[in-house]
Design a protein around this motif. Structure first.
Motif, PDB file in Angstrom:
ATOM      1  N   UNK A 172       0.827  -1.214   0.000  1.00 13.08           N
ATOM      2  CA  UNK A 172       0.000   0.000   0.000  1.00 13.08           C
ATOM      3  C   UNK A 172       0.855   1.255   0.000  1.00 13.08           C
ATOM      4  N   UNK A 173       1.959   1.202   0.760  1.00 13.64           N
ATOM      5  CA  UNK A 173       2.861   2.357   0.770  1.00 13.64           C
ATOM      6  C   UNK A 173       3.545   2.516  -0.579  1.00 13.64           C
ATOM      7  N   UNK A 174       3.986   1.392  -1.146  1.00 11.80           N
ATOM      8  CA  UNK A 174       4.557   1.410  -2.486  1.00 11.80           C
ATOM      9  C   UNK A 174       5.908   2.070  -2.610  1.00 11.80           C
ATOM     10  N   UNK A 175       6.647   2.217  -1.537  1.00  3.75           N
ATOM     11  CA  UNK A 175       7.971   2.845  -1.596  1.00  3.75           C
ATOM     12  C   UNK A 175       9.061   1.790  -1.475  1.00  3.75           C
ATOM     13  N   UNK A 176      10.237   2.087  -2.053  1.00  4.93           N
ATOM     14  CA  UNK A 176      11.345   1.133  -1.898  1.00  4.93           C
ATOM     15  C   UNK A 176      11.716   0.909  -0.432  1.00  4.93           C
ATOM     16  N   UNK A 177      11.610   1.946   0.374  1.00  5.26           N
ATOM     17  CA  UNK A 177      11.951   1.826   1.794  1.00  5.26           C
ATOM     18  C   UNK A 177      11.033   0.834   2.497  1.00  5.26           C
ATOM     19  N   UNK A 178       9.750   0.855   2.155  1.00  2.39           N
ATOM     20  CA  UNK A 178       8.790  -0.056   2.788  1.00  2.39           C
ATOM     21  C   UNK A 178       9.119  -1.510   2.444  1.00  2.39           C
ATOM     22  N   UNK A 179       9.462  -1.773   1.178  1.00  3.02           N
ATOM     23  CA  UNK A 179       9.817  -3.134   0.784  1.00  3.02           C
ATOM     24  C   UNK A 179      11.159  -3.562   1.370  1.00  3.02           C
ATOM     25  N   UNK A 180      12.110  -2.633   1.452  1.00  5.59           N
ATOM     26  CA  UNK A 180      13.396  -2.957   2.067  1.00  5.59           C
ATOM     27  C   UNK A 180      13.229  -3.318   3.543  1.00  5.59           C
ATOM     28  N   UNK A 181      12.380  -2.578   4.221  1.00  4.54           N
ATOM     29  CA  UNK A 181      12.114  -2.885   5.632  1.00  4.54           C
ATOM     30  C   UNK A 181      11.454  -4.247   5.770  1.00  4.54           C
ATOM     31  N   UNK A 182      10.495  -4.560   4.909  1.00  2.00           N
ATOM     32  CA  UNK A 182       9.831  -5.863   4.964  1.00  2.00           C
ATOM     33  C   UNK A 182      10.841  -6.987   4.722  1.00  2.00           C
ATOM     34  N   UNK A 183      11.721  -6.804   3.725  1.00  2.00           N
ATOM     35  CA  UNK A 183      12.720  -7.828   3.410  1.00  2.00           C
ATOM     36  C   UNK A 183      13.700  -7.997   4.576  1.00  2.00           C
ATOM     37  N   UNK A 184      14.074  -6.882   5.209  1.00  2.00           N
ATOM     38  CA  UNK A 184      14.986  -6.957   6.351  1.00  2.00           C
ATOM     39  C   UNK A 184      14.352  -7.716   7.513  1.00  2.00           C
TER      40      UNK A 184
ATOM     41  N   UNK B  58       6.896 -14.492   1.126  1.00  2.00           N
ATOM     42  CA  UNK B  58       6.466 -13.180   0.635  1.00  2.00           C
ATOM     43  C   UNK B  58       7.645 -12.237   0.382  1.00  2.00           C
ATOM     44  N   UNK B  59       8.807 -12.579   0.936  1.00  2.00           N
ATOM     45  CA  UNK B  59       9.988 -11.740   0.706  1.00  2.00           C
ATOM     46  C   UNK B  59      10.385 -11.761  -0.764  1.00  2.00           C
ATOM     47  N   UNK B  60      10.155 -12.884  -1.448  1.00  2.00           N
ATOM     48  CA  UNK B  60      10.456 -12.933  -2.888  1.00  2.00           C
ATOM     49  C   UNK B  60       9.567 -11.970  -3.660  1.00  2.00           C
ATOM     50  N   UNK B  61       8.303 -11.910  -3.287  1.00  2.00           N
ATOM     51  CA  UNK B  61       7.402 -10.946  -3.934  1.00  2.00           C
ATOM     52  C   UNK B  61       7.857  -9.521  -3.646  1.00  2.00           C
ATOM     53  N   UNK B  62       8.288  -9.289  -2.408  1.00  2.00           N
ATOM     54  CA  UNK B  62       8.759  -7.955  -2.041  1.00  2.00           C
ATOM     55  C   UNK B  62      10.022  -7.592  -2.819  1.00  2.00           C
ATOM     56  N   UNK B  63      10.901  -8.562  -3.022  1.00  2.00           N
ATOM     57  CA  UNK B  63      12.116  -8.301  -3.812  1.00  2.00           C
ATOM     58  C   UNK B  63      11.755  -7.964  -5.262  1.00  2.00           C
ATOM     59  N   UNK B  64      10.788  -8.685  -5.804  1.00  2.00           N
ATOM     60  CA  UNK B  64      10.350  -8.407  -7.183  1.00  2.00           C
ATOM     61  C   UNK B  64       9.740  -7.013  -7.282  1.00  2.00           C
ATOM     62  N   UNK B  65       8.938  -6.635  -6.295  1.00  2.00           N
ATOM     63  CA  UNK B  65       8.350  -5.286  -6.270  1.00  2.00           C
ATOM     64  C   UNK B  65       9.447  -4.237  -6.145  1.00  2.00           C
ATOM     65  N   UNK B  66      10.445  -4.517  -5.313  1.00  2.00           N
ATOM     66  CA  UNK B  66      11.556  -3.580  -5.126  1.00  2.00           C
ATOM     67  C   UNK B  66      12.333  -3.404  -6.417  1.00  2.00           C
ATOM     68  N   UNK B  67      12.602  -4.511  -7.127  1.00  2.00           N
ATOM     69  CA  UNK B  67      13.304  -4.407  -8.435  1.00  2.00           C
ATOM     70  C   UNK B  67      12.474  -3.600  -9.422  1.00  2.00           C
ATOM     71  N   UNK B  68      11.163  -3.806  -9.432  1.00  2.00           N
ATOM     72  CA  UNK B  68      10.286  -3.076 -10.346  1.00  2.00           C
ATOM     73  C   UNK B  68      10.301  -1.584 -10.041  1.00  2.00           C
ATOM     74  N   UNK B  69      10.334  -1.223  -8.736  1.00  2.00           N
ATOM     75  CA  UNK B  69      10.299   0.184  -8.354  1.00  2.00           C
ATOM     76  C   UNK B  69      11.622   0.892  -8.627  1.00  2.00           C
ATOM     77  N   UNK B  70      12.736   0.169  -8.540  1.00  2.00           N
ATOM     78  CA  UNK B  70      14.041   0.830  -8.686  1.00  2.00           C
ATOM     79  C   UNK B  70      14.570   0.820 -10.109  1.00  2.00           C
ATOM     80  N   UNK B  71      13.785   0.416 -11.073  1.00  2.00           N
ATOM     81  CA  UNK B  71      14.235   0.449 -12.477  1.00  2.00           C
ATOM     82  C   UNK B  71      14.327   1.844 -12.983  1.00  2.00           C
TER      83      UNK B  71
END
Length: 100
Positions: free
Chosen positions: A68-80, A87-100
Motif C-alpha cells: 500500500x505504501x509502495x515505496x522502496x523503503x517499505x519493501x526494504x524494511x519488509x525484506x529486512x 512473501x519476501x520474494x514478492x517484495x524483492x520483485x516489487x523492489x526491483x520493479x520500483x528501482x528500475x
C-alpha cells in the motif's frame, strides 16, 4: 456432663458452616473440590490473556502495508524483517520493479 457428644456436635456444626471443600489436615488446608475448571475438567484460561496470534497472518499484513505504501523503503524494511518468508520474494520483485 459428657463432653464427647458436645464436641462432636460442635465439630459437625463447624464442618457444616465451612463447607466440605476446605478441610484442615494438620496445618495446611486441603482442597477437595475441583479447582477452576469447566465441565470437561479442563482448566480455564485467565480472561486477561489474549490468544496467540498466527505469525503468518502478521507477516501477510506487513506485506500488504508495504504494498500500500509502495515505496522502496517499505519493501526494504519488509525484506529486512522477513527475508526468509515466501512473501519476501514478492517484495524483492516489487523492489526491483520500483528501482528500475
Amino acid at each position: 456432663m459428657k463432653l464427647r457428644p458436645l464436641s462432636a456436635g460442635l465439630f459437625s456444626a463447624l464442618l457444616a458452616f465451612s463447607g466440605l471443600d476446605h478441610l484442615l489436615l494438620g496445618e495446611a488446608p486441603v482442597m477437595i473440590g475441583k479447582a477452576n475448571a469447566d465441565d470437561n475438567g479442563k482448566a480455564l484460561r485467565a480472561p486477561s490473556v489474549p490468544p496467540a496470534r498466527d505469525p503468518s497472518v502478521a507477516v501477510a499484513e506487513e506485506y500488504e502495508l508495504a504494498r500500500q505504501k509502495g515505496t522502496p523503503e517499505a519493501f526494504e524494511l519488509f525484506i529486512a524483517r522477513h527475508g526468509d518468508d515466501p512473501l519476501a520474494e514478492k517484495a524483492r520483485a516489487e523492489l526491483r520493479r520500483l528501482t528500475r
